[in-house]
Design an enzyme around this catalytic site. Structure first.
Site, PDB file in Angstrom:
ATOM      1  CB  SER A  12     -42.275  -3.080  16.671  1.00 14.97           C
ATOM      2  OG  SER A  12     -41.298  -2.067  16.773  1.00 14.97           O
ATOM      3  CE  LYS A  80     -30.608  -2.710  18.282  1.00 23.90           C
ATOM      4  NZ  LYS A  80     -31.195  -3.686  17.341  1.00 23.90           N
ATOM      5  CG  ASP A  81     -32.476  -1.954  13.436  1.00 26.15           C
ATOM      6  OD1 ASP A  81     -31.681  -2.780  13.926  1.00 26.15           O
ATOM      7  OD2 ASP A  81     -33.639  -1.793  13.858  1.00 26.15           O
ATOM      8  CB  SER A 126     -26.870  -9.659  16.899  1.00 25.76           C
ATOM      9  OG  SER A 126     -25.603  -9.070  16.785  1.00 25.76           O
ATOM     10  NE  ARG A 128     -23.942  -6.367  18.433  1.00 27.72           N
ATOM     11  CZ  ARG A 128     -24.251  -6.146  19.686  1.00 27.72           C
ATOM     12  NH1 ARG A 128     -23.361  -6.333  20.631  1.00 27.72           N
ATOM     13  NH2 ARG A 128     -25.455  -5.752  20.025  1.00 27.72           N
ATOM     14  NE  ARG A 129     -27.205  -8.142  21.176  1.00 28.81           N
ATOM     15  CZ  ARG A 129     -28.364  -7.638  20.775  1.00 28.81           C
ATOM     16  NH1 ARG A 129     -29.193  -8.379  20.048  1.00 28.81           N
ATOM     17  NH2 ARG A 129     -28.720  -6.407  21.092  1.00 28.81           N
ATOM     18  NE  ARG A 146     -36.311 -11.635  12.647  1.00 30.38           N
ATOM     19  CZ  ARG A 146     -36.978 -11.480  11.511  1.00 30.38           C
ATOM     20  NH1 ARG A 146     -36.800 -12.333  10.522  1.00 30.38           N
ATOM     21  NH2 ARG A 146     -37.816 -10.474  11.346  1.00 30.38           N
ATOM     22  NE  ARG A 152     -35.605 -10.689  19.156  1.00 33.58           N
ATOM     23  CZ  ARG A 152     -34.550 -10.283  18.479  1.00 33.58           C
ATOM     24  NH1 ARG A 152     -33.360 -10.344  19.040  1.00 33.58           N
ATOM     25  NH2 ARG A 152     -34.665  -9.800  17.269  1.00 33.58           N
ATOM     26  CB  CYS A 241     -27.165  -8.835   6.665  1.00 31.53           C
ATOM     27  SG  CYS A 241     -27.215  -9.963   5.256  1.00 31.53           S
TER      28      CYS A 241
END
Length: 307
Positions: A12, A80-81, A126, A128-129, A146, A152, A241
């Site tokens: 990416s 974070k991944d 996410s 948590r978001r 995604r 996005r 996850c």
């Protein structure tokens, strides 16, 4: 001639930025980096959620396989991944300077998230978001999104979502901060552990790779990374996850301030904790014990059981 250091990365645009930055720093330190692009399952499958595929660890797994096969020497990740617990044969050997760790709100026409009407659709991948949006704006509908940052943004512009929440760091590194409508404070939206930090992984027994990575490690980013991941690691294998858990650490004048958030998967119940300490171990312990005392363990287990 210096033995090459092979840097493994996803393909990416953001991953390549991270790999190129790593290569630049290694070159400045006197090493000879080479970038090796590896396409992961997480990149190939954009039709289903990351949680369904196995979580963000999917982005890591195939890079770790390349490390194990000695096809690459270093793997470059968005921290974070990276799962909080990695196999013992691997090691996170360097952390690069942290970009802005905060989350941001993007709206195609510049409207604030506070101004959205009931039922408006917010996109995020996410948990948590998702939980923190539901906590603050229960009248909004949160749906999975995604794709890379550009994808996005285009989905929001096409009207598939009324707005999206993404990381400031990715937009900054891609030169796209002009897309930002609002920046959430770390209290409004506690970031993911490691957000904004580029982490470098190697095999524990690859001394050449470890030596090279040590030359570009940034101690400040390392301290924050170890603190944030330390809180997650206290929960052991309970996190997966689907877990809606966030941890952010900041260092100021020798003091470590840690903010944490935990919720059930639906985002209907949540707890928060903030503590300040002089050592990493104390900061981790205080936040973890506070979260547990407030019921975080039950929320995390309820989130897992409900999937």
């Amino acid at each position: 001639m210096t033995e090459p250091i092979r840097i493994g990365t996803r393909g990416s645009q953001l991953a390549l930025w991270q790999a190129n930055e790593t290569a630049r720093l290694l070159s400045m330190a006197g090493f000879s980096p080479q970038i090796v692009v590896i396409r992961t399952t997480g990149d190939k499958r954009q039709d289903v959620s990351l949680a369904t595929l196995g979580g963000k660890g999917l982005f890591i797994k195939e890079l770790e396989e390349a490390l194990e096969q000695r096809e690459i020497d270093l793997a470059v990740h968005s921290l974070k991944d990276v799962p909080s617990i990695i196999p013992p044969r691997f090691s996170l050997v360097a952390f690069l300077d942290r970009a802005d760790p905060r989350d941001v709100w993007l709206h195609p026409k510049g409207a604030s998230i506070q101004s959205l009407k009931s039922g408006a659709v917010v996109g995020t991948s996410s948990p948590r978001r998702r939980a923190q949006i539901i906590e603050r704006f229960p009248h909004l509908k949160v749906e999975m999104i995604r794709g890379n940052v550009e994808t996005r943004i285009n989905k929001a512009r096409a009207g598939n979502y009324d707005g999206i929440v993404v990381a400031h760091a990715g937009l900054s590194r891609l030169g796209m901060t002009g897309e930002i409508t609002t920046v959430f404070s770390v209290d409004e939206m506690v970031p993911a552990a490691g957000q904004g930090i580029v982490a470098i992984e190697s095999l524990r027994d690859n001394e050449h790779a470890r030596h090279a990575a040590a030359a570009i490690n940034r101690p400040g980013a390392e301290l924050e990374a170890l603190c944030e991941r330390g809180v997650l690691q206290k929960f052991g294998e309970r996190l997966d996850c689907y877990s809606a858990v966030a941890v952010h650490a900041s260092v100021d004048d020798g003091w470590i301030t840690v903010r944490a958030f935990a919720a059930d998967y639906d985002g209907t119940r949540s707890v928060r904790s903030t503590h300040r300490a002089s050592t990493l171990d104390e900061a981790v312990r205080l936040v973890y014990e506070d979260l547990v005392a407030k019921g975080a363990m039950e929320l995390i287990c309820a989130g897992t059981a409900g999937t």
